[in-house]
Write an enzyme that holds these catalytic residues in place. Structure first.
Site, mmCIF file in Angstrom:
data_model
loop_
_atom_site.group_PDB
_atom_site.id
_atom_site.type_symbol
_atom_site.label_atom_id
_atom_site.label_comp_id
_atom_site.label_asym_id
_atom_site.label_seq_id
_atom_site.Cartn_x
_atom_site.Cartn_y
_atom_site.Cartn_z
ATOM 1 N N SER A 100 42.968 32.462 2.664
ATOM 2 C CA SER A 100 43.440 33.722 2.589
ATOM 3 C C SER A 100 44.851 33.888 2.792
ATOM 4 O O SER A 100 45.429 34.636 2.312
ATOM 5 C CB SER A 100 43.029 34.878 3.370
ATOM 6 N N PHE A 158 28.192 34.566 4.521
ATOM 7 C CA PHE A 158 28.235 33.632 4.649
ATOM 8 C C PHE A 158 27.737 34.275 6.483
ATOM 9 O O PHE A 158 27.789 33.487 7.182
ATOM 10 C CB PHE A 158 29.698 33.183 4.820
ATOM 11 N N THR A 161 26.291 29.926 8.125
ATOM 12 C CA THR A 161 27.194 29.180 7.444
ATOM 13 C C THR A 161 26.960 28.469 6.294
ATOM 14 O O THR A 161 27.351 28.648 5.185
ATOM 15 C CB THR A 161 28.132 28.737 8.784
ATOM 16 N N SER A 198 39.574 43.309 5.329
ATOM 17 C CA SER A 198 37.946 42.917 3.846
ATOM 18 C C SER A 198 38.359 42.515 2.877
ATOM 19 O O SER A 198 39.652 42.398 2.091
ATOM 20 C CB SER A 198 37.833 44.023 3.628
ATOM 21 N N THR A 338 41.115 30.876 6.448
ATOM 22 C CA THR A 338 39.729 30.075 6.118
ATOM 23 C C THR A 338 38.746 29.606 5.354
ATOM 24 O O THR A 338 38.656 30.621 4.627
ATOM 25 C CB THR A 338 39.296 30.704 7.007
ATOM 26 N N SER A 363 36.586 23.923 9.616
ATOM 27 C CA SER A 363 36.018 25.935 10.028
ATOM 28 C C SER A 363 34.951 25.573 10.721
ATOM 29 O O SER A 363 33.487 25.054 10.825
ATOM 30 C CB SER A 363 36.510 25.737 9.070
ATOM 31 N N ASN A 364 34.443 27.256 10.749
ATOM 32 C CA ASN A 364 32.988 27.354 11.355
ATOM 33 C C ASN A 364 32.912 26.351 13.059
ATOM 34 O O ASN A 364 32.720 26.751 13.598
ATOM 35 C CB ASN A 364 32.089 26.890 10.573
HETATM 36 C C1 REY Z 1 34.559 33.056 4.803
HETATM 37 C C2 REY Z 1 33.779 32.499 5.911
HETATM 38 C C3 REY Z 1 36.066 33.290 5.371
HETATM 39 C C4 REY Z 1 34.214 31.106 6.442
HETATM 40 C C5 REY Z 1 37.131 33.971 5.016
HETATM 41 N N1 REY Z 1 38.030 33.625 4.337
HETATM 42 O O1 REY Z 1 36.773 34.992 4.773
HETATM 43 C C6 REY Z 1 38.826 33.986 3.941
HETATM 44 C C7 REY Z 1 40.193 34.468 4.662
HETATM 45 C C8 REY Z 1 39.093 33.601 2.048
HETATM 46 O O2 REY Z 1 40.689 35.138 5.431
HETATM 47 C C9 REY Z 1 32.751 30.402 7.440
HETATM 48 N N2 REY Z 1 32.278 31.045 8.187
HETATM 49 C C10 REY Z 1 34.034 29.224 7.748
HETATM 50 C C11 REY Z 1 31.302 30.810 8.439
HETATM 51 C C12 REY Z 1 30.765 31.908 9.587
HETATM 52 O O3 REY Z 1 30.604 31.013 7.392
HETATM 53 N N3 REY Z 1 29.130 32.587 9.141
HETATM 54 O O4 REY Z 1 34.567 29.297 8.834
HETATM 55 O O5 REY Z 1 33.679 27.922 7.005
HETATM 56 O O6 REY Z 1 40.937 33.049 4.806
#
Ligand code: REY
Length: 412
Positions: A100, A158, A161, A198, A338, A363-364
């Site tokens: 992001s 997600f 994950t 969002s 992330t 991540s996660n």
């Molecule tokens: C999406 C999930 C993270 C990441 C997201 N990223 O919205 C945007 C941002 C682009 O704000 C994933 N987490 C992880 C999961 C949790 O799957 N169940 O941590 O890699 O950067």
């Protein structure tokens, strides 16, 4: 092992900044701290940075790194692996997915369009994209400040994950596909009424860019930002899945534990203009320095970008820009990112003269995310103060500081 180098732009630079260090000032919670120029900040604490990186490794990150560009003086530290198969060590020139942090690039393009008279912040999105959104009251400013109420479709995508990631790793979505996923759910708040982070907002931002310019966001990023700032390590290659050039591999831990999944290769089509840029520590520092120094937008639009919606007691969100208030009374400006296998922090001082980018190639993992946030303390606040008052301030700040992406699910 941590490898570190400090390159001095001027022989006396580090000495001068520590002599001029300003005493910490208490400020009311949730407000921007007094504007502090880079030259008045305490010198970056390299030992503190090193400790942060080693802690991230102990918490499960294969690698971690940080680069500080401090008005000509460069601090580079890295630890651990870029690639767990070959064992190649991570270096601060390795490319990575910035997630992001891409939102700030998207916001810059939109604000340049405002400067050019092609877009108005307080105009309904539907007046540019007729019929797209279910409520005509949603403005461009609401999108850019995460106050539209548009549901974040990634909450569901997600929820699990690794299965969620594997289901979209090679998918190519249109912007409309992603908006449709969001619109299957009601708005989370009335337009303008509340901050609710969002990804949908910055997907619609990408649609606006393409509608108003007649070009792809890739072309707009390139012409307006990458080329003028000579960001030669920065690219937007959606929907290609590879990172071209030497890079950190990304490693995603499954929710249930077990072996890390190599998540390097993916389309990032689920994010696009909300999160698909690839870059480097140097390029992100150059970008945020230029932005806060006023080189990318008019002064009027940079001021709009810094109209803050409170996120919590130590953070604000402007227009595609985050503000974080550090324990030493300094506020810094940038974004977090992330994307599967990569956590990024990229922040700069008010005048853009001290910029910091930190990355862990996982991540996660909430512990690693919190730990990497401490690079900002070491880089902008210097060595921790040892008075009882200072210790209690730091403790409170650490309890209150959290990452607000993923409000609905434990994403960090
Ligand atoms: C999406 C999930 C993270 C990441 C997201 N990223 O919205 C945007 C941002 C682009 O704000 C994933 N987490 C992880 C999961 C949790 O799957 N169940 O941590 O890699 O950067």
């Amino acid at each position: 092992m941590v490898s570190g180098t400090v390159g001095m732009g001027t022989a006396l630079g580090a000495v001068l900044v520590s002599l001029l260090a300003a005493p910490a000032q208490a400020a009311p919670a949730g407000t921007e701290q007094a504007s502090v120029a880079a030259g008045e900040l305490a010198a970056p604490d390299d030992a503190g940075l090193r400790e942060v990186l080693l802690t991230a490794l102990a918490q499960g990150a294969p690698g971690a790194m940080v680069r500080v560009d401090d008005n000509g003086t460069v601090h580079r530290l890295s630890a651990g692996d870029a690639d767990r198969v070959t064992g190649r060590a991570l270096t601060t020139s390795d490319l990575f997915r910035v997630g992001s942090v891409s939102k700030t690039f998207t916001a810059v393009v939109l604000l340049q369009l405002v400067d050019e008279g092609k877009l108005k912040l307080d105009t309904s999105v539907n007046s540019y994209l007729p019929g797209l959104l279910p409520d005509d009251r949603i403005t461009v400013r609401h999108l850019m400040s995460h106050r539209s109420g548009l549901y974040d479709y990634t909450n569901d995508m997600f929820a699990q994950t690794v299965p969620g990631f594997e289901a979209v790793r090679n998918k190519v979505f249109s912007y409309q596909d992603l908006v449709n996923l969001s619109l299957a759910k009601p708005l989370t708040n009335a337009p303008g009424a509340a901050y609710s982070y969002s990804n949908t907002n910055f997907v619609v931002a990408g649609m606006l860019i393409e509608k108003l310019t007649g070009q792809s966001v890739a072309a707009e990023y390139q012409q307006r930002i990458f080329t003028p700032l000579n960001l030669t390590s920065t690219s937007y290659v959606h929907p290609n899945t590879a990172i071209a050039g030497r890079h950190a591999n990304g490693y995603l831990p499954p929710d249930e534990g077990g072996a890390l999944v190599d998540s390097t290769e993916q389309t990032v089509s689920w994010a696009q203009s909300a999160g698909a840029i690839i870059s480097s520590t140097l390029d992100l520092n150059t970008f945020f320095s230029a932005l806060l120094a006023g080189q990318l937008t008019s002064a009027a639009q940079l001021a709009q970008m810094q109209q803050w919606t409170p996120v919590n007691s130590t953070q604000g969100y402007g227009l595609g820009l985050r503000r974080r208030d550090l324990s030493c009374g300094v506020s810094v400006y940038g974004h977090t990112g992330t994307v599967q296998g990569y956590y990024t922090y990229a922040f700069t001082s008010k005048d853009g003269k001290r910029s910091v980018t930190a990355l862990a190639n996982t991540s996660n993992n909430a512990n690693v995310l919190t730990t990497m946030g401490r690079t900002l303390e070491s880089a902008f606040c210097g060595k921790p103060q040892t008075t009882a008052a200072a210790r209690s301030t730091v403790a409170v700040e650490q309890v209150e500081r959290y990452e607000d992406i993923a409000p609905d699910i434990a994403r960090d």
